[in-house]
Design an enzyme around this catalytic site. Structure first.
Site, PDB file in Angstrom:
ATOM      1  NE  ARG A  97      -2.274   0.874   3.749  1.00 56.83           N
ATOM      2  CZ  ARG A  97      -2.990   1.240   4.799  1.00 56.83           C
ATOM      3  NH1 ARG A  97      -4.293   1.232   4.733  1.00 56.83           N
ATOM      4  NH2 ARG A  97      -2.411   1.582   5.919  1.00 56.83           N
TER       5      ARG A  97
ATOM      6  CB  THR B 111      -1.979   7.226  -3.043  1.00 54.62           C
ATOM      7  OG1 THR B 111      -1.406   5.898  -3.136  1.00 54.62           O
ATOM      8  CG2 THR B 111      -1.056   8.229  -3.729  1.00 54.62           C
TER       9      THR B 111
ATOM     10  CG  ASP C  72       6.630  -2.700   9.812  1.00 54.28           C
ATOM     11  OD1 ASP C  72       7.283  -3.216   8.887  1.00 54.28           O
ATOM     12  OD2 ASP C  72       6.318  -1.500   9.847  1.00 54.28           O
TER      13      ASP C  72
ATOM     14  CG  ASP D  96       2.927  -2.404   9.082  1.00 59.74           C
ATOM     15  OD1 ASP D  96       2.917  -1.479   8.268  1.00 59.74           O
ATOM     16  OD2 ASP D  96       3.190  -3.592   8.771  1.00 59.74           O
TER      17      ASP D  96
HETATM   18  C1  PRP Z   1      -0.953  -4.273   4.655  1.00 59.62           C
HETATM   19  C2  PRP Z   1      -1.830  -5.482   4.797  1.00 59.62           C
HETATM   20  C3  PRP Z   1      -2.682  -5.409   3.564  1.00 59.62           C
HETATM   21  C4  PRP Z   1      -2.861  -3.921   3.373  1.00 59.62           C
HETATM   22  C5  PRP Z   1      -4.223  -3.542   3.876  1.00 59.62           C
HETATM   23  O1  PRP Z   1       0.073  -4.506   3.778  1.00 59.62           O
HETATM   24  O2  PRP Z   1      -1.113  -6.665   4.926  1.00 59.62           O
HETATM   25  O3  PRP Z   1      -2.091  -6.003   2.420  1.00 59.62           O
HETATM   26  O4  PRP Z   1      -1.862  -3.287   4.168  1.00 59.62           O
HETATM   27  O5  PRP Z   1      -4.496  -2.220   3.613  1.00 59.62           O
HETATM   28  P1  PRP Z   1      -5.639  -1.768   2.598  1.00 59.62           P
HETATM   29  O6  PRP Z   1      -6.842  -2.569   2.913  1.00 59.62           O
HETATM   30  O7  PRP Z   1      -5.798  -0.308   2.918  1.00 59.62           O
HETATM   31  O8  PRP Z   1      -5.144  -1.984   1.202  1.00 59.62           O
HETATM   32  P2  PRP Z   1       1.241  -3.438   3.498  1.00 59.62           P
HETATM   33  O9  PRP Z   1       0.893  -2.565   2.343  1.00 59.62           O
HETATM   34  O10 PRP Z   1       1.570  -2.724   4.776  1.00 59.62           O
HETATM   35  O11 PRP Z   1       2.451  -4.332   3.011  1.00 59.62           O
HETATM   36  P3  PRP Z   1       3.324  -5.396   3.802  1.00 59.62           P
HETATM   37  O12 PRP Z   1       2.460  -6.609   3.987  1.00 59.62           O
HETATM   38  O13 PRP Z   1       4.451  -5.635   2.852  1.00 59.62           O
HETATM   39  O14 PRP Z   1       3.776  -4.808   5.106  1.00 59.62           O
HETATM   40  N1  URA Z   2      -2.065  -2.535   7.231  1.00 57.37           N
HETATM   41  C1  URA Z   2      -1.652  -2.953   8.448  1.00 57.37           C
HETATM   42  O1  URA Z   2      -0.707  -3.752   8.565  1.00 57.37           O
HETATM   43  N2  URA Z   2      -2.298  -2.498   9.537  1.00 57.37           N
HETATM   44  C2  URA Z   2      -3.325  -1.625   9.454  1.00 57.37           C
HETATM   45  O2  URA Z   2      -3.890  -1.240  10.496  1.00 57.37           O
HETATM   46  C3  URA Z   2      -3.733  -1.207   8.174  1.00 57.37           C
HETATM   47  C4  URA Z   2      -3.093  -1.688   7.076  1.00 57.37           C
END
Ligand code: PRP
Ligand code: URA
Length: 227
Positions: A119, A123, A218, A215
């Site tokens: 994400r 944006t 993380d 997150d």
């Molecule tokens: C997180 C999560 C989803 C997304 C959800 O991933 O694992 O994929 O955010 O958010 P949304 O519903 O607003 O799209 P992230 O983009 O943080 O990537 P990561 O798993 O690599 O940390």
């Molecule tokens: N992605 C995450 O990992 N946590 C949130 O709360 C939203 C998006």
């Protein structure tokens, strides 16, 4: 059942479409509280993601189709069941990886198709960076694995990729979902079932779920910025 502080109660969730399944199993809810806890270290966090995923996946696959298979016991011939559906597991990188092992334990013959989406922090829109799907669908049921459903942008993008691929039966497995994400996914894709362990209150101004767990990527992989 009264609402817990900061979380919607059952009456607040009466609007959920019938395609959204929120587990109320005590084992899941107990583990979810530990998962949310800011003191939970990555090792324990990964264990909890895995354990909750197993339980949610078990519920989500209750309608998988079976066919008869002959079985010879030490006593006599009988008939048993074997999975007829070809199951596809689609972990969304990175955070969905933590849900994969549990699902493979449940469904050892499943195919695994990774999708890389992150994400954009500015944006909040999903960016696709990994997709090796072959030309046409090779499974009957697709389970998208992602711990968090926040704005719904990533899940909607994943569903669109899978539908273009030819997938027909798609289920979304999340640990925690925000109302905003559920609305976005179910309005765009009313045919997709959502299975989650909790529907939280709302998103904050940065698109994070409240109360949420922070997150998910993380916290699993120990990559959060210190402080
Ligand atoms: C997180 C999560 C989803 C997304 C959800 O991933 O694992 O994929 O955010 O958010 P949304 O519903 O607003 O799209 P992230 O983009 O943080 O990537 P990561 O798993 O690599 O940390
Ligand atoms: N992605 C995450 O990992 N946590 C949130 O709360 C939203 C998006």
């Amino acid at each position: 059942m009264p609402a817990s502080p900061g979380l919607p109660g059952p009456d607040d969730l009466a609007w959920l479409p019938a395609t959204v399944h929120v587990s109320h199993h005590p084992a899941i809810l107990h583990k979810l509280a530990l998962l949310r806890d800011v003191r939970t270290e990555p090792k324990k966090f990964r264990e909890l993601v895995r354990e909750i995923s197993w339980l949610l996946g078990y519920e989500a696959l209750a309608d998988a189709r079976l066919r008869d298979v002959p079985v010879r016991t030490p006593m006599e011939e009988t008939v048993g069941d074997e999975l007829a559906d070809r199951i596809g597991l689609v972990p969304i990188l990175r955070a969905g990886l933590g849900m994969l092992d549990a699902m493979l334990e449940l469904m050892p013959t499943a195919q695994v198709w990774h999708l890389g989406l992150f994400r954009d922090e500015r944006t909040l829109r999903p960016v696709e960076y990994y997709n090796k799907l072959p030309d046409s669908a090779t499974v009957d049921v697709c389970l998208i694995l992602d711990p968090m459903l926040a704005t719904g942008g990533s899940a909607t993008a994943a569903i669109e990729v899978l539908k273009r691929w030819g997938a027909v039966r798609i289920k979304l497995l999340n640990l925690i979902a925000a109302p905003e994400g559920i609305r976005a996914v179910t309005e765009a894709h009313p045919d997709v079932e959502v299975h989650c362990a909790a529907v939280d209150r709302q998103l904050n101004e940065r698109g994070y779920i409240l109360p949420g767990l922070g997150d998910a990527g993380d916290r699993q992989f120990g990559t959060g910025r210190a402080g």
